[in-house]
Design a protein around this motif. Structure first.
Motif, short mmCIF file in Angstrom:
data_model
loop_
_atom_site.label_atom_id
_atom_site.label_comp_id
_atom_site.label_asym_id
_atom_site.label_seq_id
_atom_site.Cartn_x
_atom_site.Cartn_y
_atom_site.Cartn_z
N ILE A 298 0.84 -1.20 0.00
CA ILE A 298 0.00 0.00 0.00
C ILE A 298 0.87 1.25 0.00
CG2 ILE A 298 -1.64 1.34 1.37
CD1 ILE A 298 -2.88 -1.29 2.27
N ALA A 299 1.88 1.27 0.87
CA ALA A 299 2.75 2.44 0.96
C ALA A 299 3.46 2.71 -0.36
CB ALA A 299 3.77 2.24 2.08
N GLU A 300 3.86 1.66 -1.05
CA GLU A 300 4.61 1.83 -2.30
C GLU A 300 3.78 2.50 -3.39
OE1 GLU A 300 8.00 -1.67 -2.26
OE2 GLU A 300 6.01 -2.14 -3.05
N GLN A 301 2.46 2.43 -3.29
CA GLN A 301 1.63 3.11 -4.28
C GLN A 301 1.82 4.63 -4.23
OE1 GLN A 301 -2.55 1.27 -4.83
NE2 GLN A 301 -2.02 0.74 -2.73
N TYR A 302 2.27 5.13 -3.08
CA TYR A 302 2.41 6.57 -2.87
C TYR A 302 3.87 7.03 -2.91
CZ TYR A 302 -2.43 6.06 -1.42
OH TYR A 302 -3.78 5.77 -1.40
N CYS A 303 4.77 6.15 -3.31
CA CYS A 303 6.18 6.50 -3.35
C CYS A 303 6.52 7.30 -4.60
CB CYS A 303 7.04 5.24 -3.28
SG CYS A 303 7.04 4.46 -1.64
N VAL A 304 7.35 8.31 -4.43
CA VAL A 304 7.86 9.14 -5.52
C VAL A 304 9.34 9.36 -5.24
CG1 VAL A 304 7.62 11.28 -6.84
CG2 VAL A 304 5.65 10.37 -5.58
N ASP A 305 10.16 8.55 -5.82
CA ASP A 305 11.60 8.63 -5.56
C ASP A 305 12.16 9.95 -6.11
OD1 ASP A 305 14.01 7.39 -4.60
OD2 ASP A 305 14.59 7.14 -6.70
N PRO A 306 12.92 10.71 -5.32
CA PRO A 306 13.43 10.44 -3.97
C PRO A 306 12.61 11.11 -2.87
CG PRO A 306 14.60 12.30 -4.86
CD PRO A 306 13.57 11.91 -5.91
N LEU B 165 -5.03 7.08 4.89
CA LEU B 165 -3.92 7.20 3.94
C LEU B 165 -3.72 8.62 3.43
CD1 LEU B 165 -4.46 3.93 1.87
CD2 LEU B 165 -2.93 4.31 3.81
N ARG B 166 -4.43 9.57 3.99
CA ARG B 166 -4.25 10.95 3.54
C ARG B 166 -2.81 11.44 3.71
NH1 ARG B 166 -9.23 13.98 6.42
NH2 ARG B 166 -8.84 12.29 7.92
N PRO B 167 -2.12 11.13 4.82
CA PRO B 167 -0.73 11.59 4.92
C PRO B 167 0.16 11.10 3.77
CG PRO B 167 -1.52 10.93 7.07
CD PRO B 167 -2.57 10.51 6.08
N LEU B 168 -0.03 9.86 3.34
CA LEU B 168 0.77 9.35 2.24
C LEU B 168 0.42 10.05 0.93
CD1 LEU B 168 0.96 5.48 2.85
CD2 LEU B 168 2.75 7.19 3.17
N TYR B 169 -0.86 10.29 0.71
CA TYR B 169 -1.25 10.99 -0.52
C TYR B 169 -0.70 12.42 -0.51
CZ TYR B 169 -3.94 12.60 -4.51
OH TYR B 169 -4.29 13.11 -5.74
N LEU B 170 -0.74 13.09 0.62
CA LEU B 170 -0.20 14.44 0.71
C LEU B 170 1.29 14.45 0.38
CD1 LEU B 170 -1.95 15.66 4.00
CD2 LEU B 170 -2.54 16.32 1.65
N ALA B 171 2.01 13.46 0.89
CA ALA B 171 3.45 13.38 0.60
C ALA B 171 3.69 13.11 -0.88
CB ALA B 171 4.08 12.28 1.46
N TRP B 172 2.88 12.22 -1.46
CA TRP B 172 2.99 11.94 -2.90
C TRP B 172 2.74 13.22 -3.70
CZ3 TRP B 172 -0.55 12.54 -6.86
CH2 TRP B 172 -0.23 11.93 -8.08
N LEU B 173 1.71 13.94 -3.34
CA LEU B 173 1.35 15.16 -4.05
C LEU B 173 2.43 16.23 -3.91
CD1 LEU B 173 -1.11 16.15 -5.72
CD2 LEU B 173 -1.99 17.18 -3.61
#
Length: 294
Positions: free
Chosen positions: A86-94, A141-149
């Motif tokens: 689930i977390a990896e869906q929101y990953c944006v390297d780096p 999962l809002r925190p992860l989406y915010l970080a992705w955005l």
């Protein structure tokens, strides 16, 4: 301006014992270290420890900032509460990365802006942000989406941040409630420099946040019906000093899995989100100009 770096680590679920405190003390003789907190600041030189390894071994939350524009956050959660897939869906390297270590998952969030004006008091941010860890543990999962955005939002400041073909990258599942963030989520968005218009663009496809299941009577009834073996296991974990973790896991089980209805909605691309944000920004500026002219 002279150099400034600030490091902070928090042990949320379990305080460090004396042996563990001695181990982190070996990394810095200048740091302020307690059973639950490690802080240090540098005006010259650098920290000799590895924040990633410290998170893997000792701590549940980390904040780092430097006055040349680096903002970094890390959160460690039990793998039972946040799955790596689930977390990896929101990953944006780096900008957003995640990995597992033993029984834990760690997420690493970064924002880099060169030449930005220094914000006084930014080192106090972790206390305001750390609540997102419990929200993630509860399935929000809002925190992860915010970080992705925020990661993709770097493109608005730096046209070379990503390759052009990446503009067709689809967004991950959009969690409910982007239009009504919690206080820790707003603090997270600010720390990661998430543009308000980009957030408004993303929130257009986000349904209202569901009501949190917090009925004390329902919780009491649910606990009463737990198998005795589960209760014994949970009490044993509490007695062993893992009370905070037990609370997170019990509330997650009681409230159930988060709503995944957003997974079925059409996914927007990064380019569409950025273009909509630009349109919103232009409209806002035009309206501001009209008001000033009145």
């Amino acid at each position: 301006m002279s150099e400034y770096q600030y490091y902070e680590f928090l042990a949320v679920d379990r305080p460090l014992n004396e042996r563990e405190q001695a181990q982190v003390r070996g990394l810095s003789t200048r740091a302020c270290i307690t059973a639950t907190r490690f802080t240090n600041e540098y005006h010259w030189g650098d920290f000799g420890g590895d924040p990633r390894k410290m998170m893997e071994r000792f701590y549940d939350a980390h904040l780092y900032l430097a006055n040349w524009g680096t903002h970094r956050l890390m959160f460690r959660l039990p793998r039972t509460l946040l799955d790596l897939r689930i977390a990896e869906q929101y990953c944006v390297d780096p900008h957003v990365t995640a990995w597992t270590t033993g029984a834990y998952l760690v997420v690493d969030l970064n924002s880099e802006v060169e030449g930005e004006d220094w914000v006084e008091g930014a080192e106090d941010s972790l206390a305001a942000i750390v609540g997102v860890r419990a929200e993630l543990a509860a399935g929000d999962l809002r925190p992860l989406y915010l970080a992705w955005l925020a990661g993709w939002g770097t493109w608005e400041r730096d046209e070379h941040a990503f390759d052009d073909e990446e503009e067709d990258e689809p967004e991950p599942p959009v969690p409910a409630g982007l239009g009504s963030l919690t206080a820790p989520q707003r603090a997270l968005a600010d720390f990661l420099r998430l543009d308000a218009d980009l957030l408004a663009s993303a929130a257009q496809a986000s349904s209202p946040a569901p009501a949190t299941k917090n009925d004390p009577r329902a919780l009491a009834s649910w606990i009463k019906d737990l198998p005795s073996g589960d209760k014994d296991k949970l009490l044993r974990q509490v007695a062993q000093g893992h009370g905070a973790r037990v609370q997170l896991e019990m509330l997650r089980r009681f409230r159930g899995e988060p709503d995944s209805s957003g997974n079925d909605r059409p996914r927007r691309t990064v380019a569409q989100l950025l273009d909509t944000a630009a349109d919103l920004r232009q409209t806002r500026h035009r309206l501001t100009g009209v008001r000033r002219a009145e």
